[in-house]
Design a protein around this motif. Structure first.
Motif, PDB file in Angstrom:
ATOM      1  N   GLY A  51       0.782  -1.223   0.000  1.00  0.00           N
ATOM      2  CA  GLY A  51       0.000   0.000   0.000  1.00  0.00           C
ATOM      3  C   GLY A  51       0.816   1.277   0.000  1.00  0.00           C
ATOM      4  O   GLY A  51       0.275   2.366  -0.194  1.00  0.00           O
ATOM      5  N   ASP A  52       2.137   1.174   0.181  1.00  0.00           N
ATOM      6  CA  ASP A  52       2.992   2.360   0.179  1.00  0.00           C
ATOM      7  C   ASP A  52       3.298   2.810  -1.255  1.00  0.00           C
ATOM      8  O   ASP A  52       3.329   1.997  -2.178  1.00  0.00           O
ATOM      9  CB  ASP A  52       4.306   2.087   0.908  1.00  0.00           C
ATOM     10  CG  ASP A  52       4.114   1.929   2.413  1.00  0.00           C
ATOM     11  OD1 ASP A  52       3.034   2.313   2.914  1.00  0.00           O
ATOM     12  OD2 ASP A  52       5.042   1.430   3.082  1.00  0.00           O
ATOM     13  N   VAL A  53       3.539   4.116  -1.400  1.00  0.00           N
ATOM     14  CA  VAL A  53       3.780   4.719  -2.705  1.00  0.00           C
ATOM     15  C   VAL A  53       5.086   5.513  -2.667  1.00  0.00           C
ATOM     16  O   VAL A  53       5.394   6.164  -1.663  1.00  0.00           O
ATOM     17  CB  VAL A  53       2.615   5.659  -3.099  1.00  0.00           C
ATOM     18  CG1 VAL A  53       2.885   6.330  -4.437  1.00  0.00           C
ATOM     19  CG2 VAL A  53       1.293   4.898  -3.131  1.00  0.00           C
ATOM     20  N   PHE A  54       5.849   5.457  -3.756  1.00  0.00           N
ATOM     21  CA  PHE A  54       7.115   6.186  -3.840  1.00  0.00           C
ATOM     22  C   PHE A  54       7.290   6.722  -5.253  1.00  0.00           C
ATOM     23  O   PHE A  54       6.833   6.103  -6.224  1.00  0.00           O
ATOM     24  CB  PHE A  54       8.280   5.266  -3.485  1.00  0.00           C
ATOM     25  CG  PHE A  54       9.556   5.984  -3.120  1.00  0.00           C
ATOM     26  CD1 PHE A  54       9.722   6.522  -1.857  1.00  0.00           C
ATOM     27  CD2 PHE A  54      10.589   6.112  -4.044  1.00  0.00           C
ATOM     28  CE1 PHE A  54      10.896   7.181  -1.512  1.00  0.00           C
ATOM     29  CE2 PHE A  54      11.759   6.770  -3.707  1.00  0.00           C
ATOM     30  CZ  PHE A  54      11.919   7.309  -2.434  1.00  0.00           C
ATOM     31  N   VAL A  55       7.949   7.876  -5.373  1.00  0.00           N
ATOM     32  CA  VAL A  55       8.157   8.524  -6.668  1.00  0.00           C
ATOM     33  C   VAL A  55       9.633   8.565  -7.015  1.00  0.00           C
ATOM     34  O   VAL A  55      10.474   8.889  -6.167  1.00  0.00           O
ATOM     35  CB  VAL A  55       7.588   9.962  -6.657  1.00  0.00           C
ATOM     36  CG1 VAL A  55       7.941  10.696  -7.946  1.00  0.00           C
ATOM     37  CG2 VAL A  55       6.077   9.938  -6.467  1.00  0.00           C
ATOM     38  N   PHE A  56       9.948   8.234  -8.297  1.00  0.00           N
ATOM     39  CA  PHE A  56      11.301   8.331  -8.826  1.00  0.00           C
ATOM     40  C   PHE A  56      11.305   9.425  -9.899  1.00  0.00           C
ATOM     41  O   PHE A  56      10.696   9.257 -10.962  1.00  0.00           O
ATOM     42  CB  PHE A  56      11.744   6.998  -9.432  1.00  0.00           C
ATOM     43  CG  PHE A  56      11.615   5.831  -8.484  1.00  0.00           C
ATOM     44  CD1 PHE A  56      12.567   5.604  -7.509  1.00  0.00           C
ATOM     45  CD2 PHE A  56      10.522   4.973  -8.563  1.00  0.00           C
ATOM     46  CE1 PHE A  56      12.444   4.536  -6.624  1.00  0.00           C
ATOM     47  CE2 PHE A  56      10.393   3.905  -7.691  1.00  0.00           C
ATOM     48  CZ  PHE A  56      11.358   3.681  -6.718  1.00  0.00           C
ATOM     49  N   PRO A  57      11.986  10.556  -9.649  1.00  0.00           N
ATOM     50  CA  PRO A  57      11.972  11.661 -10.615  1.00  0.00           C
ATOM     51  C   PRO A  57      12.582  11.276 -11.965  1.00  0.00           C
ATOM     52  O   PRO A  57      13.474  10.426 -12.045  1.00  0.00           O
ATOM     53  CB  PRO A  57      12.806  12.743  -9.922  1.00  0.00           C
ATOM     54  CG  PRO A  57      12.703  12.421  -8.461  1.00  0.00           C
ATOM     55  CD  PRO A  57      12.675  10.924  -8.408  1.00  0.00           C
ATOM     56  N   VAL A  58      12.100  11.914 -13.009  1.00  0.00           N
ATOM     57  CA  VAL A  58      12.510  11.607 -14.381  1.00  0.00           C
ATOM     58  C   VAL A  58      14.025  11.647 -14.536  1.00  0.00           C
ATOM     59  O   VAL A  58      14.695  12.561 -14.046  1.00  0.00           O
ATOM     60  CB  VAL A  58      11.841  12.581 -15.375  1.00  0.00           C
ATOM     61  CG1 VAL A  58      12.192  14.032 -15.069  1.00  0.00           C
ATOM     62  CG2 VAL A  58      12.225  12.234 -16.812  1.00  0.00           C
ATOM     63  N   GLY A  59      14.569  10.619 -15.182  1.00  0.00           N
ATOM     64  CA  GLY A  59      15.976  10.582 -15.554  1.00  0.00           C
ATOM     65  C   GLY A  59      16.936  10.144 -14.475  1.00  0.00           C
ATOM     66  O   GLY A  59      18.107   9.880 -14.764  1.00  0.00           O
ATOM     67  N   LEU A  60      16.496  10.049 -13.208  1.00  0.00           N
ATOM     68  CA  LEU A  60      17.424   9.701 -12.131  1.00  0.00           C
ATOM     69  C   LEU A  60      17.565   8.187 -11.982  1.00  0.00           C
ATOM     70  O   LEU A  60      16.616   7.432 -12.185  1.00  0.00           O
ATOM     71  CB  LEU A  60      16.955  10.307 -10.806  1.00  0.00           C
ATOM     72  CG  LEU A  60      16.887  11.840 -10.755  1.00  0.00           C
ATOM     73  CD1 LEU A  60      16.564  12.315  -9.343  1.00  0.00           C
ATOM     74  CD2 LEU A  60      18.186  12.474 -11.252  1.00  0.00           C
TER      75      LEU A  60
END
Length: 224
Positions: free
Chosen positions: A148-157
């Motif tokens: 249920g946890d959510v995480f974001v990976f920024p573009v290009g990293l």
């Protein structure tokens, strides 16, 4: 005089806004070599479009994301992509999806998406995830995610996901491109065809060329 200045500023803002909207579109493929002969054209930054009057439900449909991916490989993970290649109707819409399956202690190796930010939600299991910021800091930002946890990976990293548990794990990822692309770092550096010269890599990584030769001799598989 004040009224004239306000008018001038308004015109400049309008022009700036117009220019911003008139900028080049984001690239949807690794490169697009310019040619003078239109008969030789294959792709123009993505896909050609169907007449909208001929569109059907199947153009916007994909079935099978409920099926687990085969994680019987050296990294213990499998990415099932749902992008414009699987759903033609995604063309120009700037979004796609992927299912990621992990065997116990399976890894989705460090990689980048050159054209997309990724948002990931864990459906089952526990994942240790992270990304590294750009130069000069290269700061590592990590988090342990549960169901249920959510995480974001920024573009290009550069980022990764690792199953820290003894059971299978599953995650869904949304990506902000119809064709986000993926560059798996180890595959690109040590498995490129033809290979990067070992003296170049030896100097870059500050190791002996024999170690580079050994790494280049490995089988670098693609889990996508």
């Amino acid at each position: 005089m004040a009224a004239a200045q306000v008018l001038a500023v308004s015109i400049l803002l309008a022009l700036a806004s117009s220019l911003a909207f008139a900028s080049d579109p984001s690239p949807l493929q690794d490169f697009c070599v310019a040619i003078k002969d239109p008969k030789a054209a294959v792709l123009v930054n993505g896909k050609f479009c169907k007449n909208p009057k001929l569109a059907k439900a199947k153009d916007f449909f994909f079935s099978g994301l409920h099926k687990p991916g085969n994680t019987s490989n050296p990294v213990g993970s499998k990415v099932t992509a749902v992008n414009v290649e699987q759903i033609p109707g995604l063309n120009t819409l700037g979004i796609s999806l992927a299912r990621i399956d992990f065997a116990p202690y399976g890894l989705n190796p460090p990689h980048t998406h050159p054209r997309a930010t990724e948002i990931l939600v864990v459906l089952e299991g526990t994942l240790y995830v992270g990304f590294a910021t750009s130069n000069p800091d290269n700061r590592l930002i990590t988090k342990t995610l549960n169901k249920g946890d959510v995480f974001v990976f920024p573009v290009g990293l550069i980022h990764f996901q690792f199953n820290t548990g003894e059971t299978n794990a599953v995650a869904l990822a949304g990506l902000s491109s119809q064709n986000p692309g993926v560059i798996t770092i180890a595959n690109a550096v040590f498995g490129s065809k033809p290979p990067i010269r070992d003296d170049v890599l030896a100097r870059a990584f500050r190791v002996d060329t024999k170690l580079i030769d050994n790494l280049q001799a490995q089988f670098w598989m693609d889990n996508n």
